[in-house]
Design an enzyme around this catalytic site. Structure first.
Site, short mmCIF file in Angstrom:
data_model
loop_
_atom_site.label_atom_id
_atom_site.label_comp_id
_atom_site.label_asym_id
_atom_site.label_seq_id
_atom_site.Cartn_x
_atom_site.Cartn_y
_atom_site.Cartn_z
N ASP A 102 1.58 0.77 2.91
CA ASP A 102 2.06 -0.37 2.13
C ASP A 102 3.07 0.18 1.13
O ASP A 102 2.73 1.07 0.34
CB ASP A 102 0.86 -0.99 1.41
N ASP A 204 5.73 -4.89 0.48
CA ASP A 204 5.17 -5.95 -0.35
C ASP A 204 6.27 -6.87 -0.89
O ASP A 204 7.31 -6.39 -1.33
CB ASP A 204 4.44 -5.26 -1.52
N GLU A 267 6.67 -8.41 4.04
CA GLU A 267 5.77 -9.51 3.64
C GLU A 267 6.63 -10.63 3.08
O GLU A 267 7.32 -10.45 2.07
CB GLU A 267 4.78 -9.05 2.57
C1 NOJ Z 1 1.36 -9.29 -2.26
C2 NOJ Z 1 0.07 -8.57 -2.02
O1 NOJ Z 1 -0.35 -8.81 -0.70
C3 NOJ Z 1 -0.90 -9.04 -3.05
O2 NOJ Z 1 -2.21 -8.59 -2.79
C4 NOJ Z 1 -0.41 -8.57 -4.38
O3 NOJ Z 1 -1.27 -9.07 -5.40
C5 NOJ Z 1 1.01 -9.05 -4.65
N1 NOJ Z 1 1.87 -8.88 -3.51
C6 NOJ Z 1 1.63 -8.30 -5.79
O4 NOJ Z 1 1.93 -6.99 -5.39
#
Ligand code: NOJ
Length: 538
Positions: A102, A204, A267
């Site tokens: 990640d 992310d 994401e």
């Molecule tokens: C997306 C992540 O999947 C989530 O778990 C996180 O809180 C936020 N981004 C901030 O990084």
């Protein structure tokens, strides 16, 4: 015509997300770790997935459980050491499993040395690594931008008299991606892991990376209603999904391309038409911009069929699709659609065209666990309590066996286990020939055996009432997938749809080799795959 992507490991492959805190504890602190994951790689090989994606394992104060990174090139001691990480990559690769990390480039922790420097004075060389602005004329925040986790997105810094922007917690200041030094630093961190042999990154909130250069206010959302998360009061057109973001995504991809066979996943929570822009011009963006549409679509045949059509049509030429049914931010699929439909959902996920991403424990039918107020860990729930945004319920420990704490840990786990954890555990379900775990195993095996299922094209056939019917076709071979999304039986006339062959798999795992007659009869909540058995395929 086959896309270029379909020649890649990740096109035919299946990704499996591990939330490391909750997978397997090896040192009795109640929190999962890398050694724990190594110990469970055999389970993942037996399951039949191709790659694991680990949520963040980097040094972090854990304000957002690792999504607040304090060092982009280290391992948090909670999870182990760099030697453990190297051993994990080595062992996973020896088993034929790829490893995806990640990458959290939008924001760091406020404890990252970069931010500590940045906030130390207005003329510190790292000041411009983050997003600092003067107060508005009334002394308030520079724009109306909201934090995803509640409240303003701006935090005032008394010492230097400016605000910094944080799209998430105030402990997660946003990096300034307009600054080339920031880009170079993150690209170097990526190369560090790529040199270690990691097979790619899930990036992310990739659509957040660039913010409006004029810092305009976001407009109000006319569809906002009380009870929705507070940040939904505005439409974030100026704080996210800015056109320049795609240039950064192309750069991230070019770092990936310095190495062979690596994967860039983004994401992205955006409508399909915007989402597909992240494949990039000439497909030089993310190879897989995560498609989360199944997480929110209504569980009706017509809705799902329309969604698939919309997505397939929106894909740029040659782009490879992907589907996600669960993750660490969203309620468990088995709770959303119910345990009976969770099996149908598994068949849908693993028979659609495109790379599927599974979420740990979904193969056990794990459900959302109710978390008592005193057990809440998630900062989102703590900031915005009581409206159901909490993410702890989908992050509970993996259920391995019937021993104490379901084999997850000898200590009290950081989140409570499901009440039925020792019953609905991997060991019991593996021994039960008709369990959901064995359904996942069978689906993964069939997907591996039949290129129609992994690489074939998608032909919609019908979406009527609770019936969803489609064909997957590849190089002269095809299979038909029939899903009953409701509790009542359905009969389909075989002639009408050119049904031929035998039942290769039922979600109930009890009809193998049954020849298809004049009608194809589906029981309530049953899905089946019909075709010619793999050994018949030439
Ligand atoms: C997306 C992540 O999947 C989530 O778990 C996180 O809180 C936020 N981004 C901030 O990084």
């Amino acid at each position: 015509m086959e896309s270029v992507a379909s020649a890649s490991w990740w096109a035919a492959g299946v990704l499996y997300q591990i939330y490391p805190r909750s997978f397997q504890d090896s040192n009795d602190d109640g929190i999962g770790d890398l050694r724990g994951i190594i110990d469970r790689l055999g389970y993942l090989s037996d399951l039949g997935v191709d790659a694991i994606w680990l949520s963040p394992i980097f040094p972090s104060p854990m304000a957002d459980f690792g999504y607040d990174v304090a060092d982009y090139v280290g391992i948090d001691p909670i999870f182990g050491t760099m030697d453990d990480f190297d051993a994990l990559v080595l062992t996973a690769h020896a088993r034929g499993l790829k490893v995806i990390l990640d990458l959290v480039p939008n924001h760091s922790s406020d404890q990252h040395p970069w931010f500590i420097e940045s906030r130390s004075s207005r003329d510190n060389p790292k000041r411009d690594w983050y997003i600092w602005r003067d107060p508005a004329p009334d002394g308030g925040p520079p724009t109306n931008w909201l934090s995803e986790f509640g409240g303003s997105g701006w935090e005032y810094d008394e010492a230097t008299g400016q605000y910094y922007y944080h799209a998430f917690l105030k402990q997660q200041p946003d990096l300034n991606w307009r600054n080339p030094e920031v880009r170079a630093a993150i690209y170097e961190a990526m190369r560090f892991w790529l040199r270690k042999g990691v097979d790619g990154f899930r990036v992310d909130v990739i659509w957040h990376l660039i913010k409006d250069d004029q810092f305009r206010d976001n407009p109000p959302n006319p569809d906002f209603r009380p009870g929705m998360p507070p940040h939904a009061a505005l439409i974030p057109i100026y704080s996210a999904d800015r056109p320049e973001t795609l240039d950064v995504v192309a750069e991230l991809r070019s770092v990936i391309e310095e190495f062979d066979h690596r994967l860039l996943i983004g994401e992205i929570y955006l409508p399909i038409e915007r989402l597909v822009a992240y494949y990039g011009a000439e497909l030089k963006g993310a190879q897989l911009p995560f498609n989360f549409a199944l997480l929110s679509t209504q569980w009706h045949a017509r809705e799902i069929a329309a969604l698939i059509d919309r997505y397939e049509q929106a894909l740029p030429s040659g782009a490879w699709p992907n589907w996600v049914l669960g993750n660490h931010d969203r309620p468990r699929v088995a709770s959303r659609v119910g345990p009976a439909q969770a099996r149908v959902a598994a068949m849908l996920l693993l028979t659609l065209r495109g790379t599927p991403t599974m979420y740990y424990g979904d193969e056990l039918g794990m459900e959302q666990v109710e978390i008592a107020p005193e057990d809440v860990q998630d900062p989102f729930e703590k900031n915005v309590p009581g409206i159901g945004v909490g993410r702890d319920g989908c992050r509970t420990p993996m259920q391995w066996d019937a021993s104490a704490n379901a084999g997850f840990s000898d200590a009290r786990p950081w989140l409570p286990l499901a009440p039925d954890a020792t019953q609905d555990c991997a060991a019991n379900l593996r021994a039960d020939a008709q369990s959901i775990l064995n359904l996942y195993r069978a689906l993964l095996r069939l997907r591996r055996e039949l290129p129609q299922l992994s690489l074939g094209n998608y032909q919609p056939l019908a979406a009527e009432g609770d019936l969803l019917l489609y064909r997957r076709h590849h190089q002269g071979q095809s299979v038909l997938v029939a899903l009953n999304l409701g509790p009542d039986p359905i009969s389909v006339a075989s002639d009408a749809i050119g049904l031929d062959g035998e039942v290769l798999l039922s979600t109930m795992l009890d009809r193998a080799s049954e020849r298809v007659g004049a009608t194809l009869d589906l029981r309530g909540n049953e899905g089946i795959i019909v075709g010619r058995a793999p050994e018949e395929v030439v």
